[in-house]
Design a protein around this motif. Structure first.
Motif, PDB file in Angstrom:
ATOM      1  N   ASN A  73      25.273   5.553  46.368  1.00  0.00           N
ATOM      2  CA  ASN A  73      23.815   5.714  46.319  1.00  0.00           C
ATOM      3  C   ASN A  73      23.406   7.136  46.661  1.00  0.00           C
ATOM      4  O   ASN A  73      22.540   7.716  46.006  1.00  0.00           O
ATOM      5  CB  ASN A  73      23.158   4.726  47.283  1.00  0.00           C
ATOM      6  N   LEU A  74      24.011   7.714  47.692  1.00  0.00           N
ATOM      7  CA  LEU A  74      23.674   9.080  48.069  1.00  0.00           C
ATOM      8  C   LEU A  74      23.962  10.045  46.927  1.00  0.00           C
ATOM      9  O   LEU A  74      23.189  10.965  46.672  1.00  0.00           O
ATOM     10  CB  LEU A  74      24.455   9.487  49.319  1.00  0.00           C
ATOM     11  N   GLN A  75      25.080   9.827  46.241  1.00  0.00           N
ATOM     12  CA  GLN A  75      25.406  10.701  45.121  1.00  0.00           C
ATOM     13  C   GLN A  75      24.364  10.571  44.011  1.00  0.00           C
ATOM     14  O   GLN A  75      23.975  11.570  43.383  1.00  0.00           O
ATOM     15  CB  GLN A  75      26.793  10.356  44.573  1.00  0.00           C
ATOM     16  N   LEU A  76      23.880   9.360  43.775  1.00  0.00           N
ATOM     17  CA  LEU A  76      22.844   9.151  42.764  1.00  0.00           C
ATOM     18  C   LEU A  76      21.537   9.835  43.160  1.00  0.00           C
ATOM     19  O   LEU A  76      20.845  10.401  42.314  1.00  0.00           O
ATOM     20  CB  LEU A  76      22.618   7.652  42.551  1.00  0.00           C
ATOM     21  N   TYR A  77      21.208   9.785  44.448  1.00  0.00           N
ATOM     22  CA  TYR A  77      19.988  10.447  44.901  1.00  0.00           C
ATOM     23  C   TYR A  77      20.115  11.964  44.747  1.00  0.00           C
ATOM     24  O   TYR A  77      19.150  12.631  44.323  1.00  0.00           O
ATOM     25  CB  TYR A  77      19.690  10.102  46.361  1.00  0.00           C
ATOM     26  N   LEU A  78      21.286  12.492  45.068  1.00  0.00           N
ATOM     27  CA  LEU A  78      21.500  13.924  44.900  1.00  0.00           C
ATOM     28  C   LEU A  78      21.435  14.314  43.426  1.00  0.00           C
ATOM     29  O   LEU A  78      20.831  15.337  43.077  1.00  0.00           O
ATOM     30  CB  LEU A  78      22.854  14.322  45.488  1.00  0.00           C
ATOM     31  N   GLU A  79      22.015  13.504  42.568  1.00  0.00           N
ATOM     32  CA  GLU A  79      21.962  13.800  41.125  1.00  0.00           C
ATOM     33  C   GLU A  79      20.525  13.764  40.619  1.00  0.00           C
ATOM     34  O   GLU A  79      20.124  14.624  39.810  1.00  0.00           O
ATOM     35  CB  GLU A  79      22.820  12.784  40.360  1.00  0.00           C
ATOM     36  N   SER A  80      19.740  12.801  41.089  1.00  0.00           N
ATOM     37  CA  SER A  80      18.343  12.716  40.657  1.00  0.00           C
ATOM     38  C   SER A  80      17.538  13.897  41.183  1.00  0.00           C
ATOM     39  O   SER A  80      16.688  14.451  40.475  1.00  0.00           O
ATOM     40  CB  SER A  80      17.724  11.401  41.133  1.00  0.00           C
ATOM     41  N   ALA A  81      17.798  14.294  42.433  1.00  0.00           N
ATOM     42  CA  ALA A  81      17.106  15.450  42.996  1.00  0.00           C
ATOM     43  C   ALA A  81      17.453  16.716  42.232  1.00  0.00           C
ATOM     44  O   ALA A  81      16.573  17.538  41.929  1.00  0.00           O
ATOM     45  CB  ALA A  81      17.473  15.606  44.471  1.00  0.00           C
ATOM     46  N   THR A  82      18.722  16.879  41.906  1.00  0.00           N
ATOM     47  CA  THR A  82      19.160  18.070  41.176  1.00  0.00           C
ATOM     48  C   THR A  82      18.600  18.072  39.761  1.00  0.00           C
ATOM     49  O   THR A  82      18.198  19.129  39.243  1.00  0.00           O
ATOM     50  CB  THR A  82      20.692  18.148  41.148  1.00  0.00           C
ATOM     51  N   ARG A  83      18.547  16.916  39.149  1.00  0.00           N
ATOM     52  CA  ARG A  83      17.945  16.799  37.824  1.00  0.00           C
ATOM     53  C   ARG A  83      16.478  17.237  37.874  1.00  0.00           C
ATOM     54  O   ARG A  83      16.015  18.006  37.024  1.00  0.00           O
ATOM     55  CB  ARG A  83      18.047  15.352  37.336  1.00  0.00           C
ATOM     56  N   ALA A  84      15.758  16.768  38.896  1.00  0.00           N
ATOM     57  CA  ALA A  84      14.348  17.121  39.042  1.00  0.00           C
ATOM     58  C   ALA A  84      14.181  18.612  39.320  1.00  0.00           C
ATOM     59  O   ALA A  84      13.293  19.265  38.763  1.00  0.00           O
ATOM     60  CB  ALA A  84      13.722  16.297  40.170  1.00  0.00           C
ATOM     61  N   LYS A  85      15.031  19.152  40.163  1.00  0.00           N
ATOM     62  CA  LYS A  85      14.947  20.575  40.504  1.00  0.00           C
ATOM     63  C   LYS A  85      15.213  21.448  39.280  1.00  0.00           C
ATOM     64  O   LYS A  85      14.462  22.396  38.985  1.00  0.00           O
ATOM     65  CB  LYS A  85      15.924  20.884  41.623  1.00  0.00           C
ATOM     66  N   ASP A  86      16.276  21.153  38.548  1.00  0.00           N
ATOM     67  CA  ASP A  86      16.617  21.968  37.380  1.00  0.00           C
ATOM     68  C   ASP A  86      15.535  21.890  36.314  1.00  0.00           C
ATOM     69  O   ASP A  86      15.153  22.914  35.717  1.00  0.00           O
ATOM     70  CB  ASP A  86      17.961  21.517  36.798  1.00  0.00           C
ATOM     71  N   TYR A  87      15.020  20.693  36.071  1.00  0.00           N
ATOM     72  CA  TYR A  87      13.981  20.535  35.046  1.00  0.00           C
ATOM     73  C   TYR A  87      12.711  21.266  35.459  1.00  0.00           C
ATOM     74  O   TYR A  87      12.062  21.924  34.638  1.00  0.00           O
ATOM     75  CB  TYR A  87      13.689  19.054  34.805  1.00  0.00           C
ATOM     76  N   PHE A  88      12.360  21.155  36.729  1.00  0.00           N
ATOM     77  CA  PHE A  88      11.126  21.796  37.193  1.00  0.00           C
ATOM     78  C   PHE A  88      11.224  23.310  37.035  1.00  0.00           C
ATOM     79  O   PHE A  88      10.297  23.955  36.527  1.00  0.00           O
ATOM     80  CB  PHE A  88      10.853  21.428  38.654  1.00  0.00           C
ATOM     81  N   ILE A  89      12.330  23.886  37.444  1.00  0.00           N
ATOM     82  CA  ILE A  89      12.488  25.333  37.345  1.00  0.00           C
ATOM     83  C   ILE A  89      12.521  25.777  35.884  1.00  0.00           C
ATOM     84  O   ILE A  89      11.894  26.776  35.505  1.00  0.00           O
ATOM     85  CB  ILE A  89      13.764  25.780  38.082  1.00  0.00           C
ATOM     86  N   ASP A  90      13.208  25.027  35.052  1.00  0.00           N
ATOM     87  CA  ASP A  90      13.371  25.424  33.649  1.00  0.00           C
ATOM     88  C   ASP A  90      12.099  25.255  32.832  1.00  0.00           C
ATOM     89  O   ASP A  90      11.896  25.985  31.849  1.00  0.00           O
ATOM     90  CB  ASP A  90      14.501  24.616  33.005  1.00  0.00           C
ATOM     91  N   HIS A  91      11.234  24.304  33.200  1.00  0.00           N
ATOM     92  CA  HIS A  91      10.098  23.976  32.346  1.00  0.00           C
ATOM     93  C   HIS A  91       8.726  24.209  32.982  1.00  0.00           C
ATOM     94  O   HIS A  91       7.785  24.603  32.278  1.00  0.00           O
ATOM     95  CB  HIS A  91      10.202  22.514  31.892  1.00  0.00           C
ATOM     96  N   PHE A  92       8.581  23.950  34.262  1.00  0.00           N
ATOM     97  CA  PHE A  92       7.252  24.053  34.875  1.00  0.00           C
ATOM     98  C   PHE A  92       6.944  25.442  35.432  1.00  0.00           C
ATOM     99  O   PHE A  92       5.777  25.824  35.535  1.00  0.00           O
ATOM    100  CB  PHE A  92       7.095  23.015  35.989  1.00  0.00           C
ATOM    101  N   ILE A  93       7.955  26.194  35.814  1.00  0.00           N
ATOM    102  CA  ILE A  93       7.721  27.534  36.341  1.00  0.00           C
ATOM    103  C   ILE A  93       7.329  28.467  35.195  1.00  0.00           C
ATOM    104  O   ILE A  93       8.022  28.544  34.181  1.00  0.00           O
ATOM    105  CB  ILE A  93       8.967  28.074  37.057  1.00  0.00           C
ATOM    106  N   ASP A  94       6.214  29.151  35.367  1.00  0.00           N
ATOM    107  CA  ASP A  94       5.768  30.128  34.373  1.00  0.00           C
ATOM    108  C   ASP A  94       6.519  31.438  34.627  1.00  0.00           C
ATOM    109  O   ASP A  94       6.210  32.173  35.569  1.00  0.00           O
ATOM    110  CB  ASP A  94       4.254  30.341  34.511  1.00  0.00           C
TER     111      ASP A  94
END
Length: 429
Positions: A73-94
Protein backbone atom coordinates in the motif's frame (compact mmCIF):
# COMPACT_ATOMS: atom_id res chain seq x y z
CA UNK A 1 -10.08 6.50 10.50
CA UNK A 2 -7.11 4.67 9.06
CA UNK A 3 -9.48 2.11 7.53
CA UNK A 4 -11.63 4.89 6.01
CA UNK A 5 -8.54 6.67 4.74
CA UNK A 6 -7.00 3.65 3.05
CA UNK A 7 -9.96 1.57 1.97
CA UNK A 8 -12.58 4.22 1.28
CA UNK A 9 -10.78 7.40 0.20
CA UNK A 10 -7.34 6.56 -1.21
CA UNK A 11 -8.50 3.32 -2.82
CA UNK A 12 -11.25 5.20 -4.65
CA UNK A 13 -8.79 7.67 -6.16
CA UNK A 14 -6.33 4.98 -7.19
CA UNK A 15 -8.92 2.62 -8.64
CA UNK A 16 -11.25 5.10 -10.35
CA UNK A 17 -9.47 8.39 -11.01
CA UNK A 18 -6.08 7.54 -12.55
CA UNK A 19 -6.06 8.60 -16.21
CA UNK A 20 -4.02 5.93 -17.99
CA UNK A 21 -4.70 7.43 -21.41
CA UNK A 22 -3.75 11.09 -21.00
CA UNK A 23 -1.75 11.01 -17.79
CA UNK A 24 -2.39 12.29 -14.32
CA UNK A 25 -5.91 11.90 -12.98
CA UNK A 26 -9.37 12.29 -14.47
CA UNK A 27 -11.20 15.53 -13.77
CA UNK A 28 -14.59 14.33 -12.63
CA UNK A 29 -16.85 11.59 -11.34
CA UNK A 30 -20.35 12.96 -10.81
CA UNK A 31 -22.64 12.40 -7.85
CA UNK A 32 -24.14 9.32 -9.50
CA UNK A 33 -20.73 7.70 -9.95
CA UNK A 34 -20.38 8.40 -13.68
CA UNK A 35 -16.81 9.03 -14.87
CA UNK A 36 -16.44 11.99 -17.25
CA UNK A 37 -13.39 11.19 -19.37
CA UNK A 38 -13.35 14.60 -21.04
CA UNK A 39 -13.76 16.70 -17.91
CA UNK A 40 -11.57 19.70 -17.23
CA UNK A 41 -8.58 19.05 -14.99
CA UNK A 42 -8.30 21.67 -12.27
CA UNK A 43 -5.14 22.87 -10.54
CA UNK A 44 -6.77 22.67 -7.13
CA UNK A 45 -7.86 19.07 -7.64
CA UNK A 46 -4.44 17.95 -8.82
CA UNK A 47 -2.49 19.84 -6.16
CA UNK A 48 -4.72 18.34 -3.48
CA UNK A 49 -4.24 14.84 -4.91
CA UNK A 50 -0.49 15.45 -4.70
CA UNK A 51 -0.79 16.55 -1.09
CA UNK A 52 -3.07 13.67 -0.05
CA UNK A 53 -0.92 10.83 -1.37
CA UNK A 54 2.32 12.48 -0.27
CA UNK A 55 1.00 12.94 3.25
CA UNK A 56 -0.43 9.42 3.35
CA UNK A 57 2.93 7.98 2.35
CA UNK A 58 4.78 10.08 4.91
CA UNK A 59 2.46 9.48 7.86
CA UNK A 60 1.59 5.83 7.27
CA UNK A 61 5.26 4.95 6.77
CA UNK A 62 5.60 5.62 10.49
CA UNK A 63 3.02 2.95 11.28
CA UNK A 64 4.05 0.16 8.95
CA UNK A 65 5.50 -2.91 10.70
CA UNK A 66 7.11 -4.66 7.74
CA UNK A 67 3.95 -6.55 6.82
CA UNK A 68 3.85 -7.12 3.08
CA UNK A 69 0.37 -5.61 2.68
CA UNK A 70 1.47 -2.43 4.44
CA UNK A 71 4.51 -2.12 2.22
CA UNK A 72 2.49 -2.72 -0.94
CA UNK A 73 0.00 0.00 0.00
CA UNK A 74 2.77 2.44 0.86
CA UNK A 75 4.40 1.80 -2.50
CA UNK A 76 1.08 2.51 -4.24
CA UNK A 77 0.69 5.76 -2.32
CA UNK A 78 4.20 6.81 -3.28
CA UNK A 79 3.54 5.94 -6.93
CA UNK A 80 0.32 7.96 -6.89
CA UNK A 81 2.06 10.91 -5.24
CA UNK A 82 4.88 10.79 -7.78
CA UNK A 83 2.40 10.53 -10.63
CA UNK A 84 0.61 13.62 -9.31
CA UNK A 85 3.86 15.52 -8.80
CA UNK A 86 5.24 14.77 -12.27
CA UNK A 87 1.96 15.60 -14.01
CA UNK A 88 1.54 18.83 -12.07
CA UNK A 89 5.04 20.05 -12.89
CA UNK A 90 4.83 19.00 -16.54
CA UNK A 91 1.37 20.44 -17.24
CA UNK A 92 0.18 22.96 -14.65
CA UNK A 93 3.37 24.98 -14.13
CA UNK A 94 3.56 27.88 -16.56
CA UNK A 95 7.14 27.61 -17.78
CA UNK A 96 6.99 30.98 -19.57
CA UNK A 97 5.48 33.33 -16.97
CA UNK A 98 5.67 31.24 -13.83
CA UNK A 99 2.83 30.30 -11.56
CA UNK A 100 0.12 27.73 -12.13
CA UNK A 101 -2.62 27.46 -14.75
CA UNK A 102 -6.12 27.41 -13.29
CA UNK A 103 -7.22 24.51 -15.48
CA UNK A 104 -6.31 22.16 -18.33
CA UNK A 105 -8.42 20.30 -20.84
CA UNK A 106 -8.68 16.54 -20.52
CA UNK A 107 -5.64 16.11 -22.77
CA UNK A 108 -3.46 18.23 -20.51
CA UNK A 109 -3.40 21.45 -22.55
CA UNK A 110 -3.82 24.84 -20.81
CA UNK A 111 -7.47 25.89 -20.75
CA UNK A 112 -7.93 28.75 -18.26
CA UNK A 113 -4.52 30.38 -17.85
CA UNK A 114 -5.37 32.95 -15.16
CA UNK A 115 -3.26 32.94 -12.02
CA UNK A 116 -5.43 32.38 -8.97
CA UNK A 117 -3.23 32.63 -5.90
CA UNK A 118 -5.43 30.18 -4.01
CA UNK A 119 -4.38 27.51 -6.52
CA UNK A 120 -0.71 28.50 -6.37
CA UNK A 121 -0.93 28.11 -2.60
CA UNK A 122 -2.19 24.57 -2.95
CA UNK A 123 0.62 23.79 -5.37
CA UNK A 124 3.12 24.85 -2.70
CA UNK A 125 1.23 22.76 -0.15
CA UNK A 126 1.39 19.63 -2.29
CA UNK A 127 4.97 20.06 -3.50
CA UNK A 128 6.35 20.82 -0.03
CA UNK A 129 4.55 17.79 1.39
CA UNK A 130 6.04 15.61 -1.34
CA UNK A 131 9.48 16.90 -0.31
CA UNK A 132 8.74 16.14 3.34
CA UNK A 133 7.76 12.62 2.37
CA UNK A 134 10.58 11.84 -0.07
CA UNK A 135 13.35 14.44 0.18
CA UNK A 136 12.78 15.34 -3.47
CA UNK A 137 14.74 18.46 -4.44
CA UNK A 138 12.78 19.19 -7.63
CA UNK A 139 9.51 19.50 -5.73
CA UNK A 140 11.12 21.84 -3.22
CA UNK A 141 12.62 24.02 -5.95
CA UNK A 142 9.21 24.44 -7.60
CA UNK A 143 7.57 25.13 -4.23
CA UNK A 144 10.07 27.91 -3.59
CA UNK A 145 9.57 29.34 -7.09
CA UNK A 146 5.83 29.46 -6.50
CA UNK A 147 6.37 31.08 -3.11
CA UNK A 148 8.31 33.81 -4.93
CA UNK A 149 5.43 34.20 -7.42
CA UNK A 150 2.94 34.87 -4.63
CA UNK A 151 5.27 37.26 -2.84
CA UNK A 152 6.09 39.14 -6.03
CA UNK A 153 2.70 39.33 -7.71
CA UNK A 154 0.05 38.98 -4.99
CA UNK A 155 1.47 40.83 -2.00
CA UNK A 156 0.01 44.28 -1.32
CA UNK A 157 2.93 46.41 -0.13
CA UNK A 158 0.66 49.35 0.71
CA UNK A 159 -2.04 47.71 2.80
CA UNK A 160 -0.55 44.26 3.49
CA UNK A 161 -2.16 40.98 2.49
CA UNK A 162 -2.63 39.15 -0.79
CA UNK A 163 -4.87 39.78 -3.76
CA UNK A 164 -6.95 37.07 -5.36
CA UNK A 165 -5.84 36.75 -8.97
CA UNK A 166 -3.99 38.06 -12.03
CA UNK A 167 -3.93 37.31 -15.74
CA UNK A 168 -1.47 34.75 -17.04
CA UNK A 169 1.27 37.39 -17.36
CA UNK A 170 0.51 38.94 -13.95
CA UNK A 171 -1.61 41.87 -15.11
CA UNK A 172 -4.74 43.06 -13.25
CA UNK A 173 -7.89 41.03 -13.84
CA UNK A 174 -11.42 42.39 -13.42
CA UNK A 175 -13.07 39.21 -12.14
CA UNK A 176 -11.05 37.99 -9.17
CA UNK A 177 -13.65 35.54 -7.87
CA UNK A 178 -12.49 32.11 -6.84
CA UNK A 179 -15.81 30.66 -7.99
CA UNK A 180 -19.21 31.84 -9.17
CA UNK A 181 -20.46 31.57 -5.59
CA UNK A 182 -17.98 34.16 -4.26
CA UNK A 183 -18.22 37.93 -4.13
CA UNK A 184 -15.83 39.82 -6.41
CA UNK A 185 -13.46 41.48 -3.95
CA UNK A 186 -9.68 41.83 -4.26
CA UNK A 187 -8.98 40.06 -0.96
CA UNK A 188 -10.64 37.16 0.82
CA UNK A 189 -10.30 35.15 3.98
CA UNK A 190 -10.37 31.93 1.97
CA UNK A 191 -7.34 32.74 -0.16
CA UNK A 192 -5.38 33.92 2.88
CA UNK A 193 -6.36 30.71 4.67
CA UNK A 194 -4.87 28.67 1.85
CA UNK A 195 -1.73 30.75 1.77
CA UNK A 196 -1.03 30.47 5.50
CA UNK A 197 -1.46 26.70 5.19
CA UNK A 198 1.24 26.14 2.49
CA UNK A 199 3.57 28.75 3.97
CA UNK A 200 3.50 26.87 7.28
CA UNK A 201 4.14 23.57 5.51
CA UNK A 202 6.98 25.05 3.43
CA UNK A 203 8.63 26.53 6.51
CA UNK A 204 8.20 23.25 8.40
CA UNK A 205 9.76 21.38 5.47
CA UNK A 206 12.78 23.71 5.45
CA UNK A 207 13.22 23.44 9.22
CA UNK A 208 13.15 19.67 9.01
CA UNK A 209 15.94 19.83 6.47
CA UNK A 210 17.99 22.14 8.64
CA UNK A 211 17.68 19.97 11.73
CA UNK A 212 17.30 16.60 9.99
CA UNK A 213 14.56 15.91 12.52
CA UNK A 214 10.96 16.98 12.98
CA UNK A 215 9.98 20.48 13.96
CA UNK A 216 9.30 20.92 17.66
CA UNK A 217 5.54 21.15 17.43
CA UNK A 218 2.63 18.82 17.96
CA UNK A 219 2.46 16.36 16.23
CA UNK A 220 6.18 15.70 16.43
CA UNK A 221 6.88 13.55 13.43
CA UNK A 222 8.39 14.22 10.05
CA UNK A 223 10.80 12.87 7.49
CA UNK A 224 14.50 12.40 8.06
CA UNK A 225 15.51 14.28 4.94
CA UNK A 226 18.84 14.05 3.10
CA UNK A 227 21.58 16.23 4.53
CA UNK A 228 22.74 17.38 1.09
CA UNK A 229 19.60 19.48 0.51
CA UNK A 230 20.48 22.96 1.70
CA UNK A 231 18.24 26.02 1.56
CA UNK A 232 20.14 29.34 1.68
CA UNK A 233 19.59 31.28 4.93
CA UNK A 234 18.12 34.29 3.13
CA UNK A 235 15.35 32.10 1.68
CA UNK A 236 14.63 30.59 5.08
CA UNK A 237 14.30 34.09 6.52
CA UNK A 238 11.97 35.19 3.70
CA UNK A 239 9.64 32.24 4.27
CA UNK A 240 9.72 32.74 8.03
CA UNK A 241 8.92 36.45 7.74
CA UNK A 242 6.07 35.78 5.30
CA UNK A 243 4.60 33.19 7.68
CA UNK A 244 4.93 35.54 10.62
CA UNK A 245 3.22 38.33 8.66
CA UNK A 246 0.27 36.29 7.45
CA UNK A 247 -0.38 35.12 11.01
CA UNK A 248 -0.67 38.80 11.97
CA UNK A 249 -3.03 39.40 9.04
CA UNK A 250 -5.45 36.88 10.50
CA UNK A 251 -5.23 38.21 14.03
CA UNK A 252 -5.31 41.92 13.09
CA UNK A 253 -7.30 42.14 9.84
CA UNK A 254 -9.44 39.10 9.09
CA UNK A 255 -10.66 38.32 12.61
CA UNK A 256 -13.78 40.30 13.48
CA UNK A 257 -13.02 41.50 17.03
CA UNK A 258 -16.69 41.92 17.87
CA UNK A 259 -18.05 38.56 16.75
CA UNK A 260 -14.85 36.44 16.76
CA UNK A 261 -15.88 35.07 13.39
CA UNK A 262 -13.61 35.54 10.39
CA UNK A 263 -14.93 38.04 7.88
CA UNK A 264 -14.88 36.76 4.32
CA UNK A 265 -14.32 39.53 1.75
CA UNK A 266 -12.33 42.77 1.79
CA UNK A 267 -11.40 45.80 -0.26
CA UNK A 268 -7.71 46.53 -0.80
CA UNK A 269 -7.60 48.68 2.35
CA UNK A 270 -9.26 45.88 4.39
CA UNK A 271 -12.68 47.50 4.49
CA UNK A 272 -15.04 44.60 5.05
CA UNK A 273 -17.45 43.87 2.20
CA UNK A 274 -20.24 41.57 0.96
CA UNK A 275 -22.42 41.93 4.02
CA UNK A 276 -22.55 40.08 7.31
CA UNK A 277 -21.61 36.50 6.49
CA UNK A 278 -20.55 33.77 8.89
CA UNK A 279 -18.78 30.71 7.46
CA UNK A 280 -18.68 28.17 10.26
CA UNK A 281 -16.63 25.64 8.31
CA UNK A 282 -13.95 28.21 7.57
CA UNK A 283 -14.00 29.40 11.18
CA UNK A 284 -13.24 25.98 12.63
CA UNK A 285 -10.74 25.16 9.88
CA UNK A 286 -8.91 28.43 10.46
CA UNK A 287 -8.80 27.90 14.21
CA UNK A 288 -6.51 24.91 13.88
CA UNK A 289 -4.58 26.06 10.78
CA UNK A 290 -3.77 29.38 12.46
CA UNK A 291 -2.68 27.49 15.56
CA UNK A 292 -0.56 25.14 13.46
CA UNK A 293 1.14 28.09 11.74
CA UNK A 294 2.05 29.64 15.09
CA UNK A 295 3.34 26.32 16.41
CA UNK A 296 5.46 25.77 13.32
CA UNK A 297 6.81 29.33 13.52
CA UNK A 298 7.95 28.56 17.05
CA UNK A 299 7.81 32.11 18.42
CA UNK A 300 6.46 32.07 21.99
CA UNK A 301 5.18 35.65 21.82
CA UNK A 302 3.25 34.93 18.64
CA UNK A 303 1.83 31.76 20.15
CA UNK A 304 0.73 33.65 23.27
CA UNK A 305 -1.19 36.07 21.06
CA UNK A 306 -2.65 33.38 18.81
CA UNK A 307 -3.85 30.76 21.27
CA UNK A 308 -6.65 32.81 22.87
CA UNK A 309 -7.84 33.69 19.35
CA UNK A 310 -7.76 30.01 18.36
CA UNK A 311 -10.21 29.24 21.15
CA UNK A 312 -12.41 32.27 20.43
CA UNK A 313 -12.75 31.40 16.73
CA UNK A 314 -13.53 27.77 17.52
CA UNK A 315 -16.15 28.82 20.06
CA UNK A 316 -17.69 31.21 17.51
CA UNK A 317 -17.96 28.37 14.98
CA UNK A 318 -20.04 26.38 17.47
CA UNK A 319 -23.00 28.48 16.37
CA UNK A 320 -23.15 26.26 13.29
CA UNK A 321 -23.26 22.93 15.14
CA UNK A 322 -26.54 21.00 15.05
CA UNK A 323 -27.80 18.73 17.85
CA UNK A 324 -26.56 15.62 16.02
CA UNK A 325 -22.96 16.94 16.01
CA UNK A 326 -22.85 18.01 12.37
CA UNK A 327 -22.06 21.57 11.29
CA UNK A 328 -23.90 23.68 8.73
CA UNK A 329 -21.96 25.58 6.08
CA UNK A 330 -22.65 29.29 6.62
CA UNK A 331 -25.20 31.98 7.40
CA UNK A 332 -26.08 35.36 5.87
CA UNK A 333 -27.10 37.55 8.77
CA UNK A 334 -28.39 40.30 6.46
CA UNK A 335 -30.96 38.07 4.78
CA UNK A 336 -31.48 35.60 7.59
CA UNK A 337 -30.69 32.71 5.21
CA UNK A 338 -28.72 29.72 6.49
CA UNK A 339 -26.92 27.44 4.07
CA UNK A 340 -27.76 24.38 6.12
CA UNK A 341 -26.39 21.74 3.76
CA UNK A 342 -24.04 19.47 5.66
CA UNK A 343 -20.94 19.54 3.44
CA UNK A 344 -18.29 16.84 3.58
CA UNK A 345 -15.45 19.34 4.04
CA UNK A 346 -17.12 21.23 6.87
CA UNK A 347 -17.61 18.03 8.86
CA UNK A 348 -13.99 16.97 8.31
CA UNK A 349 -12.64 20.32 9.50
CA UNK A 350 -15.06 20.28 12.42
CA UNK A 351 -13.49 17.05 13.67
CA UNK A 352 -9.90 18.30 13.39
CA UNK A 353 -10.66 21.73 14.82
CA UNK A 354 -12.27 20.42 18.00
CA UNK A 355 -9.71 17.67 18.44
CA UNK A 356 -7.04 20.37 18.25
CA UNK A 357 -8.78 22.29 21.05
CA UNK A 358 -8.92 19.12 23.16
CA UNK A 359 -5.30 18.22 22.47
CA UNK A 360 -3.77 21.57 23.29
CA UNK A 361 -6.17 22.93 25.90
CA UNK A 362 -7.36 19.72 27.61
CA UNK A 363 -11.00 20.57 26.87
CA UNK A 364 -13.02 17.36 27.20
CA UNK A 365 -16.14 18.97 25.72
CA UNK A 366 -14.15 19.67 22.54
CA UNK A 367 -13.25 15.98 22.28
CA UNK A 368 -16.94 15.16 22.57
CA UNK A 369 -17.73 17.54 19.68
CA UNK A 370 -15.10 15.83 17.53
CA UNK A 371 -16.47 12.37 18.38
CA UNK A 372 -20.06 13.32 17.65
CA UNK A 373 -19.21 14.82 14.26
CA UNK A 374 -17.14 11.75 13.37
CA UNK A 375 -20.16 9.61 14.24
CA UNK A 376 -22.26 11.79 11.93
CA UNK A 377 -19.74 11.34 9.11
CA UNK A 378 -19.68 7.56 9.50
CA UNK A 379 -23.44 7.31 9.50
CA UNK A 380 -24.28 9.86 6.81
CA UNK A 381 -21.47 10.89 4.46
CA UNK A 382 -19.26 7.90 3.73
CA UNK A 383 -20.26 5.90 0.65
CA UNK A 384 -19.32 2.42 1.80
CA UNK A 385 -20.47 0.78 -1.42
CA UNK A 386 -18.85 2.94 -4.09
CA UNK A 387 -16.06 4.65 -2.19
CA UNK A 388 -15.32 8.25 -1.12
CA UNK A 389 -17.83 10.57 0.57
CA UNK A 390 -20.95 12.24 -0.69
CA UNK A 391 -20.69 15.98 -1.26
CA UNK A 392 -23.30 16.66 1.41
CA UNK A 393 -26.54 15.76 3.08
CA UNK A 394 -29.39 18.20 2.77
CA UNK A 395 -31.03 19.51 5.91
CA UNK A 396 -33.88 17.03 5.43
CA UNK A 397 -31.38 14.15 5.49
CA UNK A 398 -31.43 13.32 1.78
CA UNK A 399 -28.14 12.70 -0.02
CA UNK A 400 -26.87 15.37 -2.41
CA UNK A 401 -26.25 13.56 -5.71
CA UNK A 402 -26.21 16.72 -7.83
CA UNK A 403 -22.70 17.73 -6.81
CA UNK A 404 -19.65 15.67 -7.69
CA UNK A 405 -18.20 12.67 -5.94
CA UNK A 406 -14.82 13.77 -7.34
CA UNK A 407 -14.13 16.90 -9.33
CA UNK A 408 -12.78 20.42 -9.61
CA UNK A 409 -13.59 21.13 -5.94
CA UNK A 410 -14.23 17.63 -4.57
CA UNK A 411 -10.80 16.26 -3.81
CA UNK A 412 -9.10 13.77 -1.44
CA UNK A 413 -8.01 16.60 0.81
CA UNK A 414 -10.34 17.63 3.63
CA UNK A 415 -11.40 14.07 4.42
CA UNK A 416 -7.98 12.45 4.01
CA UNK A 417 -6.40 15.26 6.01
CA UNK A 418 -8.86 14.71 8.84
CA UNK A 419 -7.84 11.07 9.00
CA UNK A 420 -4.12 11.82 8.69
CA UNK A 421 -4.22 14.57 11.30
CA UNK A 422 -5.82 12.26 13.85
CA UNK A 423 -3.51 9.35 12.98
CA UNK A 424 -0.46 11.59 13.28
CA UNK A 425 -1.54 13.27 16.49
CA UNK A 426 -2.68 10.12 18.27
CA UNK A 427 -0.75 7.14 16.92
CA UNK A 428 2.53 8.76 15.88
CA UNK A 429 3.09 11.24 18.70
Amino acid sequence: MQDVLENNILRFWMDKMIDHENGGFYGRIDGHGQLHHDAVKGAILNARILWAFSSAYRVLSKLQDNHSDDNINLQLYLESATRAKDYFIDHFIDQEYGGVYWSLDSKGQPLDTKKQFYAIGFAIYGLSEYTRATGDREALDYALQLFDCIQEHAFDHEHNGYIEACTRDWQPVADMRLSEYDANYPKSQNTHLHIIEPYANLYRCIREMQAHVSCDYVPTIGSMLPIDIVVPPEIVIRVENALRNIISIFTDKILNPETHHLDLFFEMDWTRGAGHLESYGHDIECSWLLHEAALVLGDKKVLEKVEPIVRMVADASEKGIRPDGSMIHEANLDTGHDDDDLHWWVQAENVVGWFNIYQHFADETALDKAHRCWDYIKENLIDYENGEWYWSRHADGSINLVDDKAGFWKCPYHNSRMCLELIERVLCD
